[in-house]
Design a protein around this motif. Sequence first.
Motif, mmCIF file in Angstrom:
data_model
loop_
_atom_site.group_PDB
_atom_site.id
_atom_site.type_symbol
_atom_site.label_atom_id
_atom_site.label_comp_id
_atom_site.label_asym_id
_atom_site.label_seq_id
_atom_site.Cartn_x
_atom_site.Cartn_y
_atom_site.Cartn_z
ATOM 1 N N ILE A 34 0.824 -1.213 0.000
ATOM 2 C CA ILE A 34 0.000 0.000 0.000
ATOM 3 C C ILE A 34 0.861 1.267 0.000
ATOM 4 N N SER A 35 2.178 1.100 -0.267
ATOM 5 C CA SER A 35 3.103 2.242 -0.393
ATOM 6 C C SER A 35 3.082 3.133 0.850
ATOM 7 N N MET A 36 3.201 2.510 2.025
ATOM 8 C CA MET A 36 3.251 3.258 3.278
ATOM 9 C C MET A 36 4.711 3.379 3.707
ATOM 10 N N VAL A 37 5.233 4.586 3.671
ATOM 11 C CA VAL A 37 6.640 4.847 3.968
ATOM 12 C C VAL A 37 6.766 5.272 5.428
ATOM 13 N N THR A 38 7.406 4.443 6.243
ATOM 14 C CA THR A 38 7.534 4.717 7.677
ATOM 15 C C THR A 38 8.949 5.132 8.074
ATOM 16 N N GLY A 39 9.750 5.563 7.120
ATOM 17 C CA GLY A 39 11.103 6.011 7.426
ATOM 18 C C GLY A 39 12.121 4.909 7.244
ATOM 19 N N GLY A 40 13.393 5.240 7.495
ATOM 20 C CA GLY A 40 14.457 4.253 7.399
ATOM 21 C C GLY A 40 14.814 3.902 5.963
ATOM 22 N N PHE A 41 15.813 3.027 5.838
ATOM 23 C CA PHE A 41 16.235 2.595 4.509
ATOM 24 C C PHE A 41 15.151 1.780 3.821
ATOM 25 N N ILE A 102 -1.787 -8.154 2.835
ATOM 26 C CA ILE A 102 -2.603 -8.684 3.934
ATOM 27 C C ILE A 102 -3.765 -7.762 4.272
ATOM 28 N N MET A 103 -3.511 -6.459 4.283
ATOM 29 C CA MET A 103 -4.509 -5.506 4.762
ATOM 30 C C MET A 103 -5.285 -4.832 3.634
ATOM 31 N N THR A 104 -5.092 -5.255 2.405
ATOM 32 C CA THR A 104 -5.741 -4.670 1.223
ATOM 33 C C THR A 104 -5.656 -3.137 1.278
ATOM 34 N N GLU A 105 -6.783 -2.458 1.335
ATOM 35 C CA GLU A 105 -6.785 -0.994 1.333
ATOM 36 C C GLU A 105 -7.181 -0.402 2.687
ATOM 37 N N ASP A 106 -7.172 -1.214 3.736
ATOM 38 C CA ASP A 106 -7.536 -0.720 5.069
ATOM 39 C C ASP A 106 -6.294 -0.145 5.727
ATOM 40 N N TYR A 107 -6.107 1.165 5.581
ATOM 41 C CA TYR A 107 -4.870 1.805 6.018
ATOM 42 C C TYR A 107 -4.736 1.852 7.536
ATOM 43 N N ILE A 108 -5.842 1.986 8.240
ATOM 44 C CA ILE A 108 -5.742 2.075 9.698
ATOM 45 C C ILE A 108 -5.308 0.729 10.275
ATOM 46 N N LEU A 109 -5.856 -0.373 9.730
ATOM 47 C CA LEU A 109 -5.413 -1.698 10.171
ATOM 48 C C LEU A 109 -3.956 -1.934 9.784
ATOM 49 N N ALA A 110 -3.574 -1.467 8.608
ATOM 50 C CA ALA A 110 -2.188 -1.615 8.162
ATOM 51 C C ALA A 110 -1.242 -0.861 9.081
ATOM 52 N N ALA A 111 -1.633 0.350 9.472
ATOM 53 C CA ALA A 111 -0.784 1.155 10.346
ATOM 54 C C ALA A 111 -0.630 0.502 11.717
ATOM 55 N N ILE A 112 -1.746 -0.016 12.253
ATOM 56 C CA ILE A 112 -1.712 -0.592 13.601
ATOM 57 C C ILE A 112 -0.990 -1.938 13.609
ATOM 58 N N GLY A 171 1.315 10.624 -1.568
ATOM 59 C CA GLY A 171 0.188 11.387 -1.062
ATOM 60 C C GLY A 171 0.221 11.557 0.449
ATOM 61 N N LEU A 172 -0.364 12.659 0.918
ATOM 62 C CA LEU A 172 -0.365 12.984 2.340
ATOM 63 C C LEU A 172 -1.151 11.971 3.159
ATOM 64 N N ASN A 173 -2.202 11.407 2.575
ATOM 65 C CA ASN A 173 -3.051 10.465 3.296
ATOM 66 C C ASN A 173 -2.247 9.280 3.820
ATOM 67 N N ARG A 174 -1.431 8.682 2.962
ATOM 68 C CA ARG A 174 -0.613 7.541 3.385
ATOM 69 C C ARG A 174 0.428 7.960 4.425
ATOM 70 N N ALA A 175 0.966 9.156 4.280
ATOM 71 C CA ALA A 175 1.975 9.629 5.227
ATOM 72 C C ALA A 175 1.391 9.788 6.630
ATOM 73 N N LEU A 176 0.152 10.249 6.715
ATOM 74 C CA LEU A 176 -0.481 10.405 8.028
ATOM 75 C C LEU A 176 -0.695 9.045 8.692
ATOM 76 N N TYR A 177 -1.084 8.048 7.909
ATOM 77 C CA TYR A 177 -1.201 6.696 8.462
ATOM 78 C C TYR A 177 0.172 6.149 8.855
#
Length: 286
Positions: A34-41, A102-112, A171-177
């Motif tokens: 889901i292209s969620m960038v949480t920092g790091g390499f 695993i989490m399809t498009e559910d970003y809040i579940l993916a983040a948690i 996008g900002l939406n993914r960054a906030l998650y």
Amino acid sequence: MEISSNRPVYIDYLLMTIGTCFMAVAINSIYDPISMVTGGFTGIAIIVKAYSNIPLWLTNIMLNIPVFLIGARIKGFRFIARTLYSTAALSIWLYVLPTMNIMTEDYILAAIFGGVISGIGIGMVFLARATTGGTDMVAAFLQHYLKHYSIAQILQLIDALVVLAGAYIFGLNRALYAIISIFVVSQVTDGIIEGLKFSKLAYIITNHQDEVANAIMTVMERGATGLHATGMYSSLEKKVIMCVVSKKEIVQVKEIVTQIDPNAFVIVSDVREVLGEGFMEYKFNK
């Protein structure tokens, strides 16, 4: 007398192996799809993959090679030995584990859940007295020249820049998650490192300190310590009773104090970890 760990070395390497596996699962099956960038390499690797289709494991290795060469030259090979193993293990896991959304498009579940899984993995690696290289080591090198800043401050800045790059691209939406996930990672990692056996610390200010202390020691069979204190308003000297108990026992402490002195002043706070008799035991190698 020298303090040392009684844990065999192979346990540390087992922790690093399992921990990096957890991290790879979070990256391959949650963050990357889901292209969620949480920092790091690994965050940089997700960005690079979006433009070039270069696999995550390869980008992770290529980014870490110069970092380890610099580390070996500045700090010596012993400093980077365990981190070299954990970094290699993470890259191998990223290569061999399948990529599943695993989490399809559910970003809040993916983040948690991504944060929980990744936090468990990072915590296990830290317990083995290692890191996975990347921005951790970069921050350590920069701090060598920027001595007015701590490694944590520099690391936060670097990871924030990576997250901002992810926000610009995906996008900002993914960054906030991603920020939610980073918070979950930090909480879970702290719990793994500092221990999940929370206790309670009670400070009891009473005019019946001997009775309260005796009740705690005899009824509850817990230790109590008298701290000398002076009331700033009354200028009277008295003892403040300090005791550490389990979360369940704090209710009984308050009941004892209330029965003996309803006017007592009680301060209760959380204690992350307690070492010593009656709690978590520790040993010394002579």
